[in-house]
Design a protein around this motif. Structure first.
Motif, PDB file in Angstrom:
ATOM      1  N   GLU A 147       0.814  -1.218   0.000  1.00 17.60           N
ATOM      2  CA  GLU A 147       0.000   0.000   0.000  1.00 17.60           C
ATOM      3  C   GLU A 147       0.848   1.269   0.000  1.00 17.60           C
ATOM      4  O   GLU A 147       0.318   2.368  -0.140  1.00 17.60           O
ATOM      5  N   GLU A 148       2.148   1.151   0.145  1.00 14.99           N
ATOM      6  CA  GLU A 148       2.998   2.321   0.325  1.00 14.99           C
ATOM      7  C   GLU A 148       3.465   2.887  -1.022  1.00 14.99           C
ATOM      8  O   GLU A 148       4.064   2.182  -1.821  1.00 14.99           O
ATOM      9  N   LYS A 149       3.186   4.186  -1.263  1.00 14.18           N
ATOM     10  CA  LYS A 149       3.640   4.825  -2.497  1.00 14.18           C
ATOM     11  C   LYS A 149       5.130   5.097  -2.389  1.00 14.18           C
ATOM     12  O   LYS A 149       5.581   5.857  -1.541  1.00 14.18           O
ATOM     13  N   ILE A 150       5.903   4.452  -3.249  1.00 14.54           N
ATOM     14  CA  ILE A 150       7.352   4.579  -3.121  1.00 14.54           C
ATOM     15  C   ILE A 150       7.990   5.387  -4.239  1.00 14.54           C
ATOM     16  O   ILE A 150       9.055   5.961  -4.057  1.00 14.54           O
ATOM     17  N   ARG A 151       7.359   5.448  -5.409  1.00 14.71           N
ATOM     18  CA  ARG A 151       8.080   6.014  -6.544  1.00 14.71           C
ATOM     19  C   ARG A 151       7.113   6.639  -7.536  1.00 14.71           C
ATOM     20  O   ARG A 151       5.989   6.178  -7.699  1.00 14.71           O
ATOM     21  N   THR A 152       7.591   7.698  -8.224  1.00 17.03           N
ATOM     22  CA  THR A 152       6.818   8.347  -9.280  1.00 17.03           C
ATOM     23  C   THR A 152       7.636   8.380 -10.560  1.00 17.03           C
ATOM     24  O   THR A 152       8.822   8.723 -10.539  1.00 17.03           O
ATOM     25  N   TYR A 153       6.987   8.040 -11.670  1.00 18.05           N
ATOM     26  CA  TYR A 153       7.596   8.045 -13.001  1.00 18.05           C
ATOM     27  C   TYR A 153       6.863   9.117 -13.814  1.00 18.05           C
ATOM     28  O   TYR A 153       5.750   8.883 -14.291  1.00 18.05           O
ATOM     29  N   ASN A 154       7.457  10.293 -13.923  1.00 14.12           N
ATOM     30  CA  ASN A 154       6.821  11.407 -14.620  1.00 14.12           C
ATOM     31  C   ASN A 154       7.436  11.534 -16.015  1.00 14.12           C
ATOM     32  O   ASN A 154       8.546  12.052 -16.174  1.00 14.12           O
ATOM     33  N   PHE A 155       6.701  11.061 -17.017  1.00 14.39           N
ATOM     34  CA  PHE A 155       7.248  11.039 -18.375  1.00 14.39           C
ATOM     35  C   PHE A 155       7.368  12.419 -19.011  1.00 14.39           C
ATOM     36  O   PHE A 155       8.358  12.691 -19.692  1.00 14.39           O
ATOM     37  N   PRO A 156       6.403  13.343 -18.846  1.00 11.22           N
ATOM     38  CA  PRO A 156       6.567  14.667 -19.467  1.00 11.22           C
ATOM     39  C   PRO A 156       7.834  15.379 -19.009  1.00 11.22           C
ATOM     40  O   PRO A 156       8.466  16.106 -19.785  1.00 11.22           O
ATOM     41  N   GLN A 157       8.229  15.194 -17.745  1.00  8.33           N
ATOM     42  CA  GLN A 157       9.434  15.831 -17.222  1.00  8.33           C
ATOM     43  C   GLN A 157      10.650  14.899 -17.245  1.00  8.33           C
ATOM     44  O   GLN A 157      11.731  15.287 -16.810  1.00  8.33           O
ATOM     45  N   ASN A 158      10.442  13.674 -17.742  1.00  8.17           N
ATOM     46  CA  ASN A 158      11.515  12.661 -17.752  1.00  8.17           C
ATOM     47  C   ASN A 158      12.078  12.468 -16.345  1.00  8.17           C
ATOM     48  O   ASN A 158      13.272  12.231 -16.153  1.00  8.17           O
ATOM     49  N   THR A 179      11.464   9.647  -9.444  1.00  7.36           N
ATOM     50  CA  THR A 179      11.569  10.063  -8.051  1.00  7.36           C
ATOM     51  C   THR A 179      11.266   8.919  -7.118  1.00  7.36           C
ATOM     52  O   THR A 179      10.229   8.258  -7.257  1.00  7.36           O
ATOM     53  N   ASP A 180      12.184   8.677  -6.171  1.00  7.92           N
ATOM     54  CA  ASP A 180      11.911   7.724  -5.098  1.00  7.92           C
ATOM     55  C   ASP A 180      11.621   8.531  -3.836  1.00  7.92           C
ATOM     56  O   ASP A 180      12.478   9.259  -3.330  1.00  7.92           O
ATOM     57  N   HIS A 181      10.386   8.405  -3.340  1.00  9.77           N
ATOM     58  CA  HIS A 181       9.929   9.266  -2.252  1.00  9.77           C
ATOM     59  C   HIS A 181      10.512   8.874  -0.896  1.00  9.77           C
ATOM     60  O   HIS A 181      10.540   9.694   0.022  1.00  9.77           O
ATOM     61  N   ARG A 182      10.975   7.642  -0.735  1.00 13.66           N
ATOM     62  CA  ARG A 182      11.473   7.203   0.569  1.00 13.66           C
ATOM     63  C   ARG A 182      12.777   7.885   0.941  1.00 13.66           C
ATOM     64  O   ARG A 182      13.030   8.160   2.120  1.00 13.66           O
ATOM     65  N   ILE A 183      13.620   8.154  -0.042  1.00 16.56           N
ATOM     66  CA  ILE A 183      14.929   8.745   0.255  1.00 16.56           C
ATOM     67  C   ILE A 183      15.110  10.108  -0.406  1.00 16.56           C
ATOM     68  O   ILE A 183      16.193  10.677  -0.389  1.00 16.56           O
ATOM     69  N   GLY A 184      14.028  10.634  -1.019  1.00 10.47           N
ATOM     70  CA  GLY A 184      14.106  11.957  -1.638  1.00 10.47           C
ATOM     71  C   GLY A 184      15.029  12.001  -2.837  1.00 10.47           C
ATOM     72  O   GLY A 184      15.646  13.037  -3.103  1.00 10.47           O
ATOM     73  N   TYR A 185      15.098  10.907  -3.561  1.00 11.65           N
ATOM     74  CA  TYR A 185      16.007  10.833  -4.718  1.00 11.65           C
ATOM     75  C   TYR A 185      15.247  11.163  -6.001  1.00 11.65           C
ATOM     76  O   TYR A 185      14.179  10.597  -6.258  1.00 11.65           O
ATOM     77  N   THR A 186      15.787  12.083  -6.805  1.00 13.64           N
ATOM     78  CA  THR A 186      15.189  12.442  -8.086  1.00 13.64           C
ATOM     79  C   THR A 186      16.268  12.469  -9.160  1.00 13.64           C
ATOM     80  O   THR A 186      17.356  13.006  -8.943  1.00 13.64           O
ATOM     81  N   ALA A 187      15.959  11.880 -10.308  1.00 10.78           N
ATOM     82  CA  ALA A 187      16.858  11.931 -11.461  1.00 10.78           C
ATOM     83  C   ALA A 187      16.015  12.228 -12.695  1.00 10.78           C
ATOM     84  O   ALA A 187      14.820  11.932 -12.731  1.00 10.78           O
ATOM     85  N   TYR A 188      16.642  12.803 -13.692  1.00  4.57           N
ATOM     86  CA  TYR A 188      15.929  13.165 -14.927  1.00  4.57           C
ATOM     87  C   TYR A 188      16.432  12.292 -16.084  1.00  4.57           C
ATOM     88  O   TYR A 188      16.867  12.777 -17.111  1.00  4.57           O
ATOM     89  N   ASN A 189      16.348  10.983 -15.848  1.00 11.98           N
ATOM     90  CA  ASN A 189      16.734  10.004 -16.862  1.00 11.98           C
ATOM     91  C   ASN A 189      15.721   8.869 -16.929  1.00 11.98           C
ATOM     92  O   ASN A 189      16.073   7.712 -17.109  1.00 11.98           O
ATOM     93  N   LEU A 190      14.447   9.233 -16.757  1.00  7.12           N
ATOM     94  CA  LEU A 190      13.398   8.223 -16.710  1.00  7.12           C
ATOM     95  C   LEU A 190      13.376   7.351 -17.955  1.00  7.12           C
ATOM     96  O   LEU A 190      13.146   6.141 -17.874  1.00  7.12           O
TER      97      LEU A 190
END
Length: 380
Positions: free
Chosen positions: A325-336, A339-350
């Motif tokens: 049930e835990e939301k862990i990650r977001t894959y945002n294609f328009p912005q490429n 994001t992993d929400h547990r550790i605040g990690y974001t990269a722009y290489n989706l």
């Protein structure tokens, strides 16, 4: 330049990973050397291999202990090289000083990597980390788009597994009409599969414009991933009287065969209410075997969850509970954006992550956080 202890037993190294706040690991390494000698004596006994499970456990421990000792020796050699190069870098010979400084730039990252590997190896080990894993992916909210995303996740894990030399076997799947999956279960086998994939359990959210969207609007859909360590028969007791097994005709694509024979199998575990359905194989027996494998893994997961309640609240907050049930990650294609929400990690290489399975960076970061938390628990 960070100071390295002259005896080379430990180092205070940078801000990413501290060499255990100056702890002397030599006594622990000596114990591992003694343990290696014990393991080699046990492995030399032919009678050991009459118990395949025990033999497998000892062989894996033997391999891990050898790797730890090799890393330790490499660390000592590298630290010694750094000390020598530091002296040369301050010499009056400009050419020699330049060469020594250049080599230092290569040696220092090696210390950090070896330090990390040794720290991890010395931590109390989760017995499931060496195991193969079952990966269950289910489409969540979002209809057909969620099913397509479930298929994308399966492809991502298949490519990640390929990059690590693992084998992927789809055990059961419920495809939809447009190429996605309502749900799919795969078995991934190889070296330390669960150690790396255990962080993937949870809700994965995708934001993108579906192919069927004519207005160009971004939709949000989800898929749920559950990564289960593969269970062995000794891990959980499944009594025949606790099962209700039914056969039925397989649904969906599959040709005339599935329409003529009752090859699909449904297994109900009455005490827990867990139901497993398998229809991928043409053989009823094979579907039953696969269903029991999945059921065993799910029951083992429940057992593990109870044990995980002993984890500290802080560690659960950082790493997450691993719950479906835990939301862990977001894959945002328009912005490429990945994001992993547990550790605040974001990269722009989706695009690279999804199409090539490039999960090493985020998984390594998760391992760093977990290792630091486990070190803190040992110190407290």
């Amino acid at each position: 330049m960070y100071y390295l202890h002259a005896d080379c037993t430990c180092a205070l190294w940078g801000s990413k990973l501290e060499w255990a706040a100056g702890m002397d690991y030599a006594p622990l390494i000596d114990k591992r050397r003694e343990r290696l000698a014990e393991l080699e004596t046990q492995i030399a006994d032919p009678e050991l291999f009459q118990d395949r499970q025990r033999a497998g456990e000892l062989m894996r421990e033997h391999r891990r202990t050898q790797e730890l000792l090799r890393d330790w020796e490499s660390l000592q050699q590298t630290l010694q090289q750094i000390e020598e190069n530091r002296e040369l870098a301050g010499s009056d010979d400009p050419e020699m000083a330049e060469l020594a400084a250049a080599e230092l730039e290569e040696l220092e990252p090696r210390v950090e990597k070896l330090t990390e590997q040794i720290q991890y190896s010395l931590l109390p080990r989760d017995a499931t980390e060496d195991r193969d894993a079952l990966v269950e992916i289910r489409a969540g909210t979002g209809g057909d788009e969620a099913a397509l995303f479930a298929g994308d996740l399966l492809g991502m894990y298949q490519r990640y597994a390929e990059s690590r030399g693992w084998r992927v076997e789809v055990l059961d799947a419920s495809p939809n009409d447009i190429g996605g999956f309502k749900e799919v279960t795969a078995r991934i086998s190889g070296e330390e599969v669960f150690r790396y994939l255990k962080y993937e359990s949870g809700v994965h959210r995708v934001q993108r414009v579906p192919a069927t969207e004519t207005q160009g609007r971004i939709h949000t859909s989800t898929a749920t991933v559950a990564v289960l360590p593969e269970a062995e028969e000794v891990d959980v007791e499944i009594r025949p009287e606790d099962l209700r097994i039914e056969t039925c005709r397989a649904g969906g694509a599959g040709g005339q065969h599935v329409n003529r024979t009752e090859s699909a199998v449904q297994i109900f575990h009455l005490p827990t209410g867990i139901m497993v359905r398998c229809e991928n194989e043409r053989s009823q027996l094979k579907n039953k075997e696969t269903g029991m494998r999945i059921l065993r893994a799910r029951l083992f997961e429940m057992k593990q969850r109870e044990a995980q309640e002993s984890y500290s609240a802080q560690r659960r907050a950082l790493i997450g509970s691993g719950g479906r049930e835990e939301k862990i990650r977001t894959y945002n294609f328009p912005q490429n954006r990945f994001t992993d929400h547990r550790i605040g990690y974001t990269a722009y290489n989706l695009d690279i992550v999804v199409t090539t399975g490039a999960l090493d960076e985020v998984i390594t970061r998760m391992q760093h956080v977990e290792m630091e938390e486990r070190m803190d628990e040992l110190k407290s």
